[in-house]
Design an enzyme around this catalytic site. Structure first.
Site, PDB file in Angstrom:
ATOM      1  N   TRP A   1       7.016  -0.830  -7.869  1.00  0.00           N
ATOM      2  CA  TRP A   1       8.122  -1.450  -7.128  1.00  0.00           C
ATOM      3  C   TRP A   1       9.331  -1.608  -8.047  1.00  0.00           C
ATOM      4  O   TRP A   1      10.464  -1.328  -7.648  1.00  0.00           O
ATOM      5  CB  TRP A   1       7.677  -2.806  -6.567  1.00  0.00           C
ATOM      6  CG  TRP A   1       8.696  -3.418  -5.661  1.00  0.00           C
ATOM      7  CD1 TRP A   1       8.817  -3.255  -4.304  1.00  0.00           C
ATOM      8  CD2 TRP A   1       9.774  -4.294  -6.041  1.00  0.00           C
ATOM      9  NE1 TRP A   1       9.900  -3.956  -3.828  1.00  0.00           N
ATOM     10  CE2 TRP A   1      10.504  -4.608  -4.871  1.00  0.00           C
ATOM     11  CE3 TRP A   1      10.192  -4.835  -7.255  1.00  0.00           C
ATOM     12  CZ2 TRP A   1      11.622  -5.438  -4.873  1.00  0.00           C
ATOM     13  CZ3 TRP A   1      11.314  -5.670  -7.267  1.00  0.00           C
ATOM     14  CH2 TRP A   1      12.011  -5.968  -6.092  1.00  0.00           C
TER      15      TRP A   1
ATOM     16  N   LYS B   1       0.820  -1.219   0.000  1.00  0.00           N
ATOM     17  CA  LYS B   1       0.000   0.000   0.000  1.00  0.00           C
ATOM     18  C   LYS B   1       0.853   1.268   0.000  1.00  0.00           C
ATOM     19  O   LYS B   1       0.629   2.181  -0.795  1.00  0.00           O
ATOM     20  CB  LYS B   1      -0.939  -0.032   1.210  1.00  0.00           C
ATOM     21  CG  LYS B   1      -1.777   1.210   1.418  1.00  0.00           C
ATOM     22  CD  LYS B   1      -2.978   0.963   2.293  1.00  0.00           C
ATOM     23  CE  LYS B   1      -2.668   0.204   3.534  1.00  0.00           C
ATOM     24  NZ  LYS B   1      -1.825   0.947   4.505  1.00  0.00           N
TER      25      LYS B   1
ATOM     26  N   THR C   1       4.027   1.504  -0.820  1.00  0.00           N
ATOM     27  CA  THR C   1       4.786   1.510  -2.077  1.00  0.00           C
ATOM     28  C   THR C   1       3.935   2.098  -3.199  1.00  0.00           C
ATOM     29  O   THR C   1       4.403   2.924  -3.990  1.00  0.00           O
ATOM     30  CB  THR C   1       5.219   0.071  -2.430  1.00  0.00           C
ATOM     31  OG1 THR C   1       5.990  -0.449  -1.343  1.00  0.00           O
ATOM     32  CG2 THR C   1       6.033   0.032  -3.705  1.00  0.00           C
TER      33      THR C   1
ATOM     34  N   ALA D   1      -3.416   1.543  13.285  1.00  0.00           N
ATOM     35  CA  ALA D   1      -4.725   1.526  12.624  1.00  0.00           C
ATOM     36  C   ALA D   1      -5.654   0.449  13.161  1.00  0.00           C
ATOM     37  O   ALA D   1      -6.856   0.517  12.946  1.00  0.00           O
ATOM     38  CB  ALA D   1      -4.542   1.335  11.118  1.00  0.00           C
TER      39      ALA D   1
ATOM     40  N   ARG E   1       2.396   8.323   7.112  1.00  0.00           N
ATOM     41  CA  ARG E   1       2.659   8.184   8.544  1.00  0.00           C
ATOM     42  C   ARG E   1       4.133   7.899   8.792  1.00  0.00           C
ATOM     43  O   ARG E   1       4.827   7.399   7.930  1.00  0.00           O
ATOM     44  CB  ARG E   1       1.841   7.014   9.121  1.00  0.00           C
ATOM     45  CG  ARG E   1       0.348   7.240   9.100  1.00  0.00           C
ATOM     46  CD  ARG E   1      -0.390   5.970   9.438  1.00  0.00           C
ATOM     47  NE  ARG E   1      -0.155   4.950   8.418  1.00  0.00           N
ATOM     48  CZ  ARG E   1      -0.373   3.653   8.598  1.00  0.00           C
ATOM     49  NH1 ARG E   1      -0.819   3.215   9.764  1.00  0.00           N
ATOM     50  NH2 ARG E   1      -0.155   2.798   7.631  1.00  0.00           N
TER      51      ARG E   1
ATOM     52  N   LYS F   1       6.976  -6.764  10.989  1.00  0.00           N
ATOM     53  CA  LYS F   1       6.417  -6.074   9.832  1.00  0.00           C
ATOM     54  C   LYS F   1       7.479  -5.327   9.019  1.00  0.00           C
ATOM     55  O   LYS F   1       7.368  -5.155   7.818  1.00  0.00           O
ATOM     56  CB  LYS F   1       5.329  -5.095  10.307  1.00  0.00           C
ATOM     57  CG  LYS F   1       4.535  -4.432   9.197  1.00  0.00           C
ATOM     58  CD  LYS F   1       3.350  -3.677   9.798  1.00  0.00           C
ATOM     59  CE  LYS F   1       2.545  -2.956   8.728  1.00  0.00           C
ATOM     60  NZ  LYS F   1       3.155  -1.705   8.289  1.00  0.00           N
TER      61      LYS F   1
ATOM     62  N   PHE G   1       3.395  -8.594  -9.371  1.00  0.00           N
ATOM     63  CA  PHE G   1       4.519  -9.471  -9.027  1.00  0.00           C
ATOM     64  C   PHE G   1       4.953 -10.196 -10.307  1.00  0.00           C
ATOM     65  O   PHE G   1       4.118 -10.451 -11.189  1.00  0.00           O
ATOM     66  CB  PHE G   1       4.117 -10.485  -7.947  1.00  0.00           C
ATOM     67  CG  PHE G   1       4.208  -9.944  -6.544  1.00  0.00           C
ATOM     68  CD1 PHE G   1       5.214 -10.361  -5.683  1.00  0.00           C
ATOM     69  CD2 PHE G   1       3.300  -8.996  -6.092  1.00  0.00           C
ATOM     70  CE1 PHE G   1       5.316  -9.854  -4.399  1.00  0.00           C
ATOM     71  CE2 PHE G   1       3.385  -8.483  -4.795  1.00  0.00           C
ATOM     72  CZ  PHE G   1       4.403  -8.917  -3.951  1.00  0.00           C
TER      73      PHE G   1
ATOM     74  N   PHE H   1      -3.553  -0.440   7.229  1.00  0.00           N
ATOM     75  CA  PHE H   1      -4.117  -1.776   7.018  1.00  0.00           C
ATOM     76  C   PHE H   1      -5.185  -1.769   5.924  1.00  0.00           C
ATOM     77  O   PHE H   1      -5.098  -1.013   4.968  1.00  0.00           O
ATOM     78  CB  PHE H   1      -4.642  -2.362   8.332  1.00  0.00           C
ATOM     79  CG  PHE H   1      -3.575  -2.598   9.361  1.00  0.00           C
ATOM     80  CD1 PHE H   1      -2.425  -3.311   9.030  1.00  0.00           C
ATOM     81  CD2 PHE H   1      -3.685  -2.120  10.654  1.00  0.00           C
ATOM     82  CE1 PHE H   1      -1.411  -3.540   9.974  1.00  0.00           C
ATOM     83  CE2 PHE H   1      -2.691  -2.343  11.600  1.00  0.00           C
ATOM     84  CZ  PHE H   1      -1.563  -3.055  11.256  1.00  0.00           C
TER      85      PHE H   1
END
Length: 559
Positions: free
Chosen positions: A412, A73, A75, A275, A96, A107, A384, A303
């Site tokens: 990415w 998210k 990224t 969150a 954030r 994480k 991906f 999230f």
């Protein structure tokens, strides 16, 4: 040669001097507090300065429920901002700040990934400009003043058995969840049960991120309830005369932090409430300031959309009088297959049956954004390498049945160039859609009606059950006049339900609220469901084990 790690990509970049980035926003060195060459704080008083431009377009990035397969998210948020910049748009990204707990836990950091990152990545993921330390200090000052007040005669008659304020530290440390302090002699305080929360779960963090200016922040700090007296009445930080000193500690932290993406797009990174416990958005001041200086602002909620987006829209937008112009919902084919029952080890293989079974999770989030909140949306599939054309076609087909387009996000691997397709769709949505924007509930209805609206409309629950303790707390909150504030649901991020193991789009379930607590400084009620904890623990193999620094001060192992 293998793929470069995020930190290797970030360290190979040559960032621009932060004064050059600030100049893109029309800011001079006099407007900045410099933290070296690549970081600066920007004076929030600049919000009073007339820039002469029209209101910016606000774009919210959200996602499906997170899975071990990864969604990307942040990224995508960074990459689409770079994509908009490549389209010639005046754009700013607002994110954030990462918490040290997840950075050293499981994480990892929160500065994006691949070629869609904000830099300096190491600084952002570690101490940055010290904001979280200031928030922790303000939180713990209030705790110290409260305990000292009781020790020094307890004029406010605070009941030691009804203290609700806890200390905090920005680290995953389960050992501190439940402690006994005040041991020792009579001069060492009084003995009581206590505990620590992680800093990002502190109400000071939530109040900080929702404050509109320093005066508002001071008032919010004053409204914080530390516990109850022997008559059952709340005792506030203002009664302890703590709010002035707390705000003094937070004065500089309240200034948004200016950094940049790998491609030189300006970025504000400021504040970071959890969150799944708090409201999961960057500060109101940073978002407003971004909208003050740019034409397009891309921000995110934490999230999945059931948590971050719901709270962004029902809490932050309501309090700050913001209205998003478009929403990006991020998903990956891998994560959808995981939702469809495929083991993590098998996600690289094409599996249209499992993908079809997992797609309802994405479609529920799309419905919530477009049908409950009435906002225009686009689904971003974070690509991906092993995604197949048939899998991508299936996602596109199912989303288009709901009238929502799908854009491939290749940020990415390609940075802003890989975000142009998504950026074009976002601009088209903004130009062509007239989102009406509705909240999922109104403020003036009873507490239970608000909780029920979130559970049934957003999660898809059949209804809500309450423990006897939660029932008592809701009655008391209503009696105290706290029934007209928004609801902040504390719920697992992994499922639309309050059971982390129920993936996809479950039906026939109910939500159980086990507690309802007022965060009077933040201005919302926290309804706790499931096993949500305000102090996480480290995993068996913490990410910290792989983080190192060499003789030249170069950090490795961050991700």
């Amino acid at each position: 040669m293998g793929l470069k790690s995020d930190i290797e990509i970030a360290q190979e970049a040559t960032p621009q001097d932060i004064r050059v980035i600030a100049a893109k926003l029309g800011l001079t060195e006099d407007d900045l507090d410099l933290y070296g060459k690549y970081k600066a704080k920007v004076d929030y008083n600049l919000l009073k300065k007339d820039t002469g431009k029209k209101t910016a377009r606000l774009i919210l990035t959200t996602a499906i429920n997170p899975t071990p397969a990864g969604e990307g998210k942040t990224t995508t948020t960074i990459g689409v901002a770079d994509g908009l910049a490549k389209l010639g748009k005046n754009v700013l990204v607002a994110l954030r700040e990462p918490s040290l707990g997840p950075v050293f836990g499981v994480k990892g950091g929160a500065a994006g990934g691949g070629y869609a990152q904000v830099v300096p990545m190491e600084d952002i993921n570690l101490h940055f400009t010290g904001d979280f330390h200031a928030i922790g200090a303000a939180n713990n000052l209030l705790a110290a003043m409260m305990d000292n007040h009781i020790k020094q005669g307890n004029e406010l008659r605070i009941d030691p058995k009804k203290i609700t304020w806890r200390r905090c530290v920005d680290m995953n440390d389960r050992q501190l969840r439940n402690i006994v302090d005040g041991l020792g002699g009579s001069g060492d305080g009084f003995c009581r049960e206590d505990g620590f929360d992680i800093t990002v779960a502190s109400e000071v963090m939530a109040a900080f991120c929702l404050a509109s200016n320093i005066v508002d922040l001071k008032e919010r700090c004053g409204r914080i309830i530390v516990g109850y007296n022997f008559d059952g009445d709340p005792v506030t930080a203002a009664e302890l005369q703590a709010q002035g000193a707390m705000a003094a500690l937070l004065k500089d932290a309240l200034k948004p932090n200016l950094v940049q993406t790998l491609e030189g797009t300006p970025a504000f990174i400021h504040g970071g409430p959890f969150a799944n416990i708090a409201h999961g958005c960057n500060s109101v001041i940073a978002t407003r300031m971004a909208m003050h200086f740019a034409d397009y602002v891309v921000t995110e909620g934490g999230f999945g959309a059931d948590l971050g987006a719901e709270k962004f829209l029902d809490i932050k937008c309501r309090m700050a009088k913001l209205k998003p112009d478009a929403v990006i919902i991020v998903a990956t084919v891998r994560a959808l297959k995981y939702n469809g029952g495929v083991a993590k080890a098998d996600l690289n293989e094409e599996n249209l049956v499992a993908l079809k079974a997992g797609l309802p999770n994405l479609l529920k989030h799309v419905e919530n954004i477009t049908q409950v909140f009435k906002l225009p949306a686009v689904v971003a599939i974070n690509e991906f390498p092993l995604d197949t054309p048939a899998e991508l076609a299936l996602v596109k087909e199912e989303c288009q049945k709901l009238g929502v387009n799908v854009a491939l996000s290749q940020v990415w691997a390609k940075g802003g160039e890989g975000g142009k397709e998504l950026a074009k769709e976002v601009v088209r949505l903004i130009d062509e859609s007239e989102g009406t924007f509705e909240y999922s509930y109104e403020l003036d209805v009873p507490i239970k009606d608000k909780i029920n609206a979130i559970a049934t409309k957003i999660y898809g629950a059949d209804g809500v059950d309450y423990t006897p303790e939660a029932e008592k707390q809701i009655i008391n909150l209503t009696k105290l006049g706290f029934d007209k504030v928004p609801i902040c649901m504390a719920k697992t991020q992994y499922s639309l339900t309050d059971d982390a193991t129920k993936l996809g789009r479950p039906t026939g379930f109910r939500i159980t609220v086990r507690a309802a607590n007022i965060s009077a400084g933040a201005g919302f009620i926290v309804a706790l469901t499931g096993e949500i904890m305000k102090m996480p623990g480290l995993p068996k193999r913490p990410a910290a084990e792989k983080i190192d620094v060499d003789e030249n001060g170069v950090i490795s192992g961050l991700f």
